[in-house]
Design a protein around this motif. Sequence first.
Motif, short mmCIF file in Angstrom:
data_model
loop_
_atom_site.label_atom_id
_atom_site.label_comp_id
_atom_site.label_asym_id
_atom_site.label_seq_id
_atom_site.Cartn_x
_atom_site.Cartn_y
_atom_site.Cartn_z
N PRO A 22 -1.58 -8.28 -5.81
CA PRO A 22 -2.12 -8.68 -4.51
C PRO A 22 -1.06 -8.89 -3.43
O PRO A 22 -1.39 -8.97 -2.26
CB PRO A 22 -2.86 -9.99 -4.81
N THR A 23 0.22 -8.96 -3.83
CA THR A 23 1.28 -9.13 -2.84
C THR A 23 1.97 -7.80 -2.52
O THR A 23 2.95 -7.77 -1.78
CB THR A 23 2.34 -10.13 -3.35
N SER A 24 1.44 -6.71 -3.04
CA SER A 24 2.06 -5.40 -2.84
C SER A 24 1.67 -4.81 -1.48
O SER A 24 0.63 -5.17 -0.91
CB SER A 24 1.64 -4.44 -3.95
N PRO A 25 2.47 -3.88 -0.98
CA PRO A 25 2.12 -3.20 0.26
C PRO A 25 0.77 -2.47 0.18
O PRO A 25 0.02 -2.45 1.15
CB PRO A 25 3.28 -2.22 0.48
N ALA A 26 0.46 -1.90 -0.99
CA ALA A 26 -0.82 -1.19 -1.15
C ALA A 26 -1.99 -2.15 -0.98
O ALA A 26 -2.97 -1.84 -0.30
CB ALA A 26 -0.88 -0.52 -2.52
#
Length: 196
Positions: A30-34
């Motif tokens: 959930p903290t990824s750029p995607a």
Amino acid sequence: MRKLLLYFPLLVLLAAASCRKTGDNAVVDPTSPAAARVQLAILRDTVDVRWQRMIDSDNQKLVATTAVLQTLKQLPGTDKTQADQLRQANDQLLGLRYDQKTMGESTKIDTYDNAQTQVLNAVYDLARPQLERSQDVQALTETIKEADSQVIGFRVRYDQAAKKYNQYLQLHAATLKRAGRKYSNLQPLPLFELQP
């Protein structure tokens, strides 16, 4: 024991297959750029839907105003010159209307609101003597008033969605910078609510 050894490779293959992640079942950080791109798209869609509902309602109000003026022109006792002037003023409102970018200038909103209020008040005055004689005039005038009474609610709902979008931009600025050039320079959306 030998039978068990025969089945062992099959069990290993089954276990490996059940642990493999497919593209559909992959868990996204959930903290990824995607994840940030997906969440931002959802928030922006909500903003755009609320904006479009508000604009659709305003468009219906403009159309109903044109329709009531056309109807009034057909009725005896109506000042046809005034009806034509009001129709022109109503047609010019679209050129004054703000959009999602220009609404950052609160004077743009005030100018549009004041111009539309002047047109509507003059239309109501022109229609008043005909209200009891024409059901069409009565129905169209009610349609205009109903749409006009919903303006504040539409603006509040738009602001709620825009605030969530803006908060997400602020809280996840670092992640969005890693999400690509398109996301690194996004600006907060202007609000109807006056900022301190």
